[in-house]
Design an enzyme around this catalytic site. Structure first.
Site, short mmCIF file in Angstrom:
data_model
loop_
_atom_site.label_atom_id
_atom_site.label_comp_id
_atom_site.label_asym_id
_atom_site.label_seq_id
_atom_site.Cartn_x
_atom_site.Cartn_y
_atom_site.Cartn_z
N ASN A 147 0.81 -1.23 0.00
CA ASN A 147 0.00 0.00 0.00
C ASN A 147 0.83 1.28 0.00
O ASN A 147 0.42 2.27 -0.61
CB ASN A 147 -1.02 -0.01 1.14
CG ASN A 147 -0.39 -0.08 2.49
OD1 ASN A 147 0.71 -0.60 2.64
ND2 ASN A 147 -1.06 0.45 3.48
N GLY A 196 2.40 -5.11 7.50
CA GLY A 196 1.44 -5.85 6.69
C GLY A 196 0.24 -6.24 7.52
O GLY A 196 -0.09 -5.58 8.51
N SER A 197 -0.39 -7.33 7.13
CA SER A 197 -1.64 -7.72 7.78
C SER A 197 -1.37 -8.33 9.17
O SER A 197 -0.29 -8.88 9.42
CB SER A 197 -2.38 -8.71 6.91
OG SER A 197 -1.57 -9.83 6.68
N VAL A 253 -0.51 -12.25 9.09
CA VAL A 253 0.86 -12.60 8.71
C VAL A 253 1.83 -12.12 9.81
O VAL A 253 2.78 -12.82 10.16
CB VAL A 253 1.23 -12.01 7.33
CG1 VAL A 253 2.70 -12.27 7.01
CG2 VAL A 253 0.34 -12.61 6.23
N GLY A 254 1.55 -10.96 10.38
CA GLY A 254 2.39 -10.44 11.46
C GLY A 254 2.48 -11.41 12.63
O GLY A 254 3.56 -11.62 13.21
N GLU A 313 4.19 -3.58 12.25
CA GLU A 313 3.23 -2.50 11.97
C GLU A 313 2.09 -3.16 11.22
O GLU A 313 2.26 -3.56 10.07
CB GLU A 313 3.88 -1.40 11.11
CG GLU A 313 5.04 -0.68 11.76
CD GLU A 313 4.64 0.24 12.89
OE1 GLU A 313 3.45 0.36 13.21
OE2 GLU A 313 5.56 0.85 13.48
N CYS A 322 -3.28 1.89 6.43
CA CYS A 322 -3.46 1.31 7.77
C CYS A 322 -4.01 2.35 8.75
O CYS A 322 -4.60 1.99 9.75
CB CYS A 322 -2.14 0.75 8.26
SG CYS A 322 -0.80 1.90 8.06
N GLU A 354 8.16 2.97 14.93
CA GLU A 354 9.08 3.40 13.88
C GLU A 354 9.17 4.91 13.91
O GLU A 354 8.40 5.58 14.59
CB GLU A 354 8.55 2.93 12.51
CG GLU A 354 8.48 1.42 12.42
CD GLU A 354 8.24 0.91 11.01
OE1 GLU A 354 7.16 1.19 10.47
OE2 GLU A 354 9.15 0.26 10.47
#
Ligand code: NAD
Length: 453
Positions: free
Chosen positions: A132, A208-209, A212-213, A230, A264, A432
């Site tokens: 994204n 990412g999602s 998956v995180g 994130e 996000c 971050e």
């Protein structure tokens, strides 16, 4: 065996180019190269590392138009956004170029000697980027990682590898030594997963999602590998009746439909105080209908297409019979969707709870301050959000009560590279950007030196 991915322009559905995807063996070779490069990069004098990062920033700035063109073609980002994104990479590099010369340790009072701490680099850092925001999210990982003396292997998302590949070339052009910053296009299950399992990758930065995180965090646990996550969001835009309703309504479309809602930080839940509902909705409808969804290459575009047919189908599934109104979108080829406003009747609605990641926003009313806070916090996510009110004390109380990492009062901005960015709850782990990001790219080493006779 490596394979090839055909990059598609989401505004036209035409093929742009083909990109070779790395396999595990190729990934291993590059990780090993990055590990060798670490031995020299970590010892480059701080002022020289700083100069190299500034040179990298200068080269990125000189190629901002080219990078923006690539992002428009590859990701369907509007021209305005794509230029901002290229500039953000240069800004973040410049910001962290100040770090190598200021990576201070401490001297701590202890008996019988001197105690000092050092901030030492970790080694090879793996950065896994979603589709994204391909440029900024890459930069938020690689710039502080390199500044702290680490080398980087970076995997762009399958859909959007082009700007990352170009940034890898520009780094070399700027004089960053071979092997220090490596871009490896490939599948998440192959290259991304290898970052998790390869023992020479000492940290994974994943954006990412949430699903998956979680698997990445579990995988990293096997080696107690450092990880920053994130993840997703379902942020609230809380609008009190005492706010500048016209301004809040005029700004609300951009807060959720920017980047076609594939953000996000999208304020995809609007919470409006009951007494201001009618007024807000009439201004909001005008603003949504005027939101310019058009060819992203045009300077006037405010929103482009979705990234893929898959994303278009996933987002479309949330459009139910509670549609209040929609904006406009081009027809014909491309993954176009009109901005859509829903009025769910229950907080249990999937459209209210799930991260849709498309141009769909849900509006719901609240009774009072306590109800606004309860509804805003009724989610497993906690990334971003806004509070609109002319009563500053109330705005601050609500900002303190909302469980979210990045809040704005009378503004919808989320990201400023000078300030920390990250999520509460299932929106992430770690922060971050800002001054503290370097801490997550360094280990603290403590050394005691005896002064006894
Ligand atoms: P995704 O999780 O499908 O993929 C993200 C990246 O992970 C891609 O590069 C992908 O190839 C890789 N990947 C996939 N499976 C992997 C595996 N098993 N091991 C290692 N890597 C793997 O997410 P996406 O669809 O690309 O991006 C959208 C999501 O990203 C949304 O949920 C969004 O909220 C989130 N996001 C979060 C932030 C933030 O800063 N919090 C920013 C942008 C996007």
């Amino acid at each position: 065996m490596s394979s090839v991915y055909e990059v598609i322009n989401p505004a036209t559905e035409k093929a742009v180019t083909q990109v070779a995807l790395a396999d595990v063996e190729q990934t291993d070779l590059i990780i090993e190269k990055a590990a060798r490069a670490f031995e020299s990069w970590r010892h480059i004098a701080p002022a020289d590392r700083a100069r190299l990062l500034r040179a990298f920033a200068t080269v990125v700035s000189a190629h901002r138009e080219e990078l923006a063109e690539l992002e428009i073609k590859n990701s369907g980002h509007t021209r305005g956004n794509a230029l901002w994104e290229a500039d953000n990479v240069a800004n973040v590099l410049n910001y962290y170029s100040a770090a190598p010369e200021r990576l201070f340790g401490r001297q701590i009072p202890v008996p019988n000697g001197i105690d000092i701490t050092f901030k030492e680099p970790l080694g090879v850092v793996g950065v896994i980027v979603p589709w994204n925001f391909p440029m900024p999210i890459a930069g938020w990982g690689f710039a502080p990682a390199l500044a702290a003396g680490n080398t980087v292997v970076l995997k762009p998302a399958e859909y959007t590898p082009l700007t990352a590949i170009r940034l890898g070339e520009l780094a070399l052009e700027a004089g960053i030594p071979e092997g220090v910053f490596n871009v490896i296009p490939g599948k998440g299950s192959v290259v991304g997963n290898r970052f998790v399992t390869h023992p020479q990758v000492r940290k994974v930065v994943f954006t990412g999602s949430t699903d998956v995180g979680k698997s990445i965090m579990a995988g990293c646990a096997q080696q107690v590998k450092r990880v920053t996550l994130e993840l997703g969001g379902k942020s609230a835009n809380i609008i009190f009746a005492d706010s500048d309703i016209e301004k809040a309504a005029a700004n609300a479309p951009g807060a959720v439909f920017d980047n076609a809602g594939q953000d996000c930080c999208a304020r995809s839940r609007i919470l409006i105080e009951k007494s201001a509902f009618e007024k807000f909705m009439s201004h909001f409808e005008k603003a949504v209908k005027n939101f310019r969804v058009e060819d992203p290459a045009l300077a006037t575009a405010e929103m482009g297409p979705l990234i893929s047919k898959k994303q278009f189908d996933a987002v479309s599934a949330y459009i139910d019979n509670t549609v209040a109104f929609t904006g406009n979108a081009p027809t014909g080829p491309g993954f176009w969707m009109a901005p859509t406003v829903l009025l769910p009747t229950s907080t249990a609605a999937a459209s209210w709870r799930d991260e849709i990641f498309g141009p769909v926003v849900s509006v719901m009313t609240f009774d009072d301050e306590a109800d606004a806070i309860a509804k805003a916090n009724d989610t497993e996510f906690g990334l971003s959000g806004s509070i609109w009110s002319r009563d500053s004390a109330k705005a601050i109380r609500v900002a303190r009560a909302v469980e979210s990492g990045n809040l704005s009062v009378n503004s919808n901005s989320s990201v400023r590279y000078w300030t920390p960015f990250g999520g509460y709850k299932q929106s992430g782990l770690g922060r971050e950007l800002g001054p503290d990001a370097l801490d997550s790219f360094t280990e603290v080493k403590n050394v005691f030196i005896s002064t006894e006779k």
